[in-house]
Design a protein around this motif. Structure first.
Motif, PDB file in Angstrom:
ATOM      1  N   PRO A  20       0.787  -1.240   0.000  1.00  0.00           N
ATOM      2  CA  PRO A  20       0.000   0.000   0.000  1.00  0.00           C
ATOM      3  C   PRO A  20       0.815   1.284   0.000  1.00  0.00           C
ATOM      4  O   PRO A  20       1.772   1.427   0.751  1.00  0.00           O
ATOM      5  CB  PRO A  20      -0.815  -0.100   1.287  1.00  0.00           C
ATOM      6  N   TYR A  48      -1.249   4.213  -0.355  1.00  0.00           N
ATOM      7  CA  TYR A  48      -2.348   5.156  -0.157  1.00  0.00           C
ATOM      8  C   TYR A  48      -2.093   5.977   1.114  1.00  0.00           C
ATOM      9  O   TYR A  48      -1.318   5.559   1.975  1.00  0.00           O
ATOM     10  CB  TYR A  48      -3.669   4.412   0.039  1.00  0.00           C
ATOM     11  N   SER A 106      -2.221   7.044   4.770  1.00  0.00           N
ATOM     12  CA  SER A 106      -2.397   6.157   5.920  1.00  0.00           C
ATOM     13  C   SER A 106      -1.660   6.701   7.129  1.00  0.00           C
ATOM     14  O   SER A 106      -0.575   7.273   6.997  1.00  0.00           O
ATOM     15  CB  SER A 106      -1.820   4.771   5.571  1.00  0.00           C
ATOM     16  N   ILE A 111      -5.898   2.186   5.591  1.00  0.00           N
ATOM     17  CA  ILE A 111      -6.004   3.198   4.532  1.00  0.00           C
ATOM     18  C   ILE A 111      -7.020   4.277   4.918  1.00  0.00           C
ATOM     19  O   ILE A 111      -8.165   3.966   5.258  1.00  0.00           O
ATOM     20  CB  ILE A 111      -6.388   2.516   3.200  1.00  0.00           C
ATOM     21  N   TYR A 120      -8.827   5.857  -0.206  1.00  0.00           N
ATOM     22  CA  TYR A 120      -8.579   4.873  -1.262  1.00  0.00           C
ATOM     23  C   TYR A 120      -8.317   5.513  -2.633  1.00  0.00           C
ATOM     24  O   TYR A 120      -8.001   4.812  -3.589  1.00  0.00           O
ATOM     25  CB  TYR A 120      -9.772   3.917  -1.393  1.00  0.00           C
ATOM     26  N   CYS A 174     -10.635  -0.452   6.939  1.00  0.00           N
ATOM     27  CA  CYS A 174     -10.006   0.800   6.520  1.00  0.00           C
ATOM     28  C   CYS A 174      -9.284   1.356   7.751  1.00  0.00           C
ATOM     29  O   CYS A 174      -9.078   0.636   8.725  1.00  0.00           O
ATOM     30  CB  CYS A 174     -11.036   1.780   5.964  1.00  0.00           C
TER      31      CYS A 174
END
Length: 554
Positions: A52, A54, A56, A65, A68, A104
């Protein structure tokens, strides 16, 4: 089997935070990845999976995350991701991103809105239960230790998190949540993504209605797997996701799937499977104990062989496994699957060949191709990984001394795979001009990409030869689609198997330091690969040196 564009490919996993830092802030980034595409192309890589990147808060290193639809500024900007997609396309390479949709971050706008109005639209995006004093809704233990229930801030409710408390589980029973997930997947595929690696996906289906189970430790909690074993109907979610997303783009998808039932394998990776492929974790879960890492059983060469052959037999020609030696969640494979004290270029090449020639899609994790090893820890204070810190406490609670507890968790720590990529023998292994976010393995002066690029006998050069063999038009059909049949399966510390297609290949590895003699079934036509300069053959008796591996055309 319908032939797909990805069947003959070789994949490479990048952990962006530790791969290559372009701006000296000590954290790897997307421009750093772009700068190394030629290195990966030279190796023979076709598919690149990015862990990942993204936005965060990094409670679980990016697997929490908060948005997204964006790129974390630590790793660059969306323009950098678009450039990466463009540069990869020029090289006929495909980029996969991590799809993390079991949970999430608690900093995602959905969760913030759920806190503001737990009975509204977004409250139903999560699993919320009324809080009862002195009592939890269930006694499930999270993957990172402790109960799965946490107070929902500012309310009289609790929310479910099967991982970290900053990773609230998404409620897949809610069709509105599923719509949001599909919308996001298609948004990325429209951008030119080649597909996704799907994280922790088995967890999206819970056993309903929720209930407690028999506790399995003194904490009064039970392993989360106990509940998951009872969960029914995950296929409805996964089939819907496939049909609404991947299928429409002919995208590649690989699932992180644990505990699938044998009868479900065709559903997961068959002709119209939920995913293109799924990872083989048979070797990685071998020897694990419900008590914790301190009670884990080490894996021997014979165990490793048995795990590989079990998986191959279970899958047969139903579909394609994705074969790994290591990933971002595991220690370094050479430190795990090669007996202690026997790590050397020869044994690393043996492990590479035995894994790479299995039927399925080979995945290389960054640094695996140069034989990166576990990092020595001198103190628990050097550890970043939350699961390692939890297991350290579990070991202390079981009565181990701090020194013994550290020794135990150091073997399995996820930090082993997350130390910076060793590019050269320059400062910080050439990973950054700044201070690396996690310490560099001190052996980088001996093990690094730069020194191996020009060495025809290096571990990296051997990986390059393995990839070339997989892609060689003469052997591709057999290596990609051929059946796998074990040979001399019961011989101690020998792993040997046929790949049978339009040609017959025999892979033979002496999985020990001592020499070993092996009877060949017949004369061979050609040596395709040998990690040693010699081939000692008397009649049909092949005399293998320690950790020698040979691939023969029969």
């Amino acid at each position: 089997m319908t032939k797909k564009w990805w069947h003959d490919k070789v994949a490479y996993q990048i952990y962006p935070k530790s791969f290559c830092d372009s701006n000296g802030d000590g954290i790897g980034d997307i421009p750093g990845i772009i700068s190394k595409l030629d290195y990966l192309q030279d190796l023979g890589v076709d598919i690149i999976w990015l862990s990942p990147c993204y936005p965060s808060p990094l409670a679980d290193e990016g697997y929490d995350i908060s948005d997204y639809y964006d790129i974390d500024p630590r790793f660059g900007a969306m323009a950098d991701m678009e450039k990466l997609l463009e540069e990869a396309k020029k090289r006929n390479m495909y980029i996969l991103m991590d799809l993390v949709v079991n949970h999430c971050s608690d900093e995602h706008e959905w969760f913030k809105k759920a806190c503001q109005d737990p009975d509204g639209k977004y409250g139903n995006f999560f699993y919320l239960r009324d809080k009862k004093e002195g009592e939890l809704p269930t006694n499930w233990r999270s993957y990172f230790g402790g109960p799965v229930w946490e107070d929902l801030p500012g309310t009289d409710k609790q929310y479910l998190h099967v991982f970290h408390k900053k990773q609230p589980d998404l409620n897949w029973e809610n069709p509105k949540l599923r719509e949001e997930v599909y919308k996001n997947i298609n948004w990325w595929l429209d951008k030119g993504l080649g597909g996704f690696r799907i994280d922790a996906i088995i967890n999206i289906k819970k056993a309903l209605p929720f209930r407690s189970y028999e506790p399995d430790r003194k904490d009064g909690l039970c392993n989360i797997q106990t509940m998951l074993k009872e969960a029914k109907g995950i296929g409805e979610f996964l089939g819907e996701m496939r049909d609404r997303t991947f299928k429409n783009y002919d995208a590649f998808s690989v699932g992180e799937v644990f505990n699938e039932k044998p009868e479900e394998i065709p559903d997961f990776i068959g002709e119209n499977g939920y995913f293109s492929s799924m990872f083989d974790f048979n070797e990685t879960i071998f020897g694990t104990s419900e008590k914790g890492w301190y009670d884990a059983k080490p894996i021997t060469p014979d165990d490793y062989k048995r795990c590989c052959f079990e998986s191959q037999a279970k899958i047969g020609d139903i579909g394609f496994l994705s074969n790994i030696i290591e990933n971002h969640d595991e220690p370094r494979g050479v430190s795990r699957y090669i007996p202690e004290g026997e790590c050397c270029p020869q044994s690393k090449k043996l492990l590479a060949a035995l894994n790479f020639m299995l039927r399925g899609l080979p995945f290389i994790y960054q640094g695996q191709e140069i034989g990166m090893e576990n990092v020595p820890f001198s103190s628990i204070d050097e550890v970043d990984d939350i699961s390692t810190l939890d297991e350290y406490q579990v070991a202390l609670d079981a009565g181990l001394s701090p020194a013994d507890a550290l020794k135990v968790v150091a073997k399995f720590s996820r930090d082993n795979a997350r130390t910076p990529m060793q590019w050269s023998d320059e400062a910080n292994a050439g990973f950054t001009t700044g201070k690396p976010w996690l310490k560099v393995n001190p052996n980088y002066t001996a093990i690094n990409a730069k020194s191996q690029l020009s060495d025809p006998d290096s571990v990296r050069s051997f990986y390059k030869k393995l990839i070339a063999l997989r892609k060689n038009p003469e052997y591709k059909e057999t290596v990609v689609y051929g059946a796998l049949e074990p040979y001399l399966e019961d011989t101690h510390n020998l792993m040997a198997y046929y790949r049978k297609g339009d040609k017959t290949l025999l892979v033979i590895g002496n999985y020990q330091m001592e020499a070993q003699a092996v009877e060949l079934p017949s004369e061979y036509k050609k040596v395709l690969l040998n990690n040693d300069a010699d081939l000692a053959l008397e009649g049909l008796t092949l005399k293998l040196k320690g950790y020698q591996v040979i691939i023969l055309e029969m």
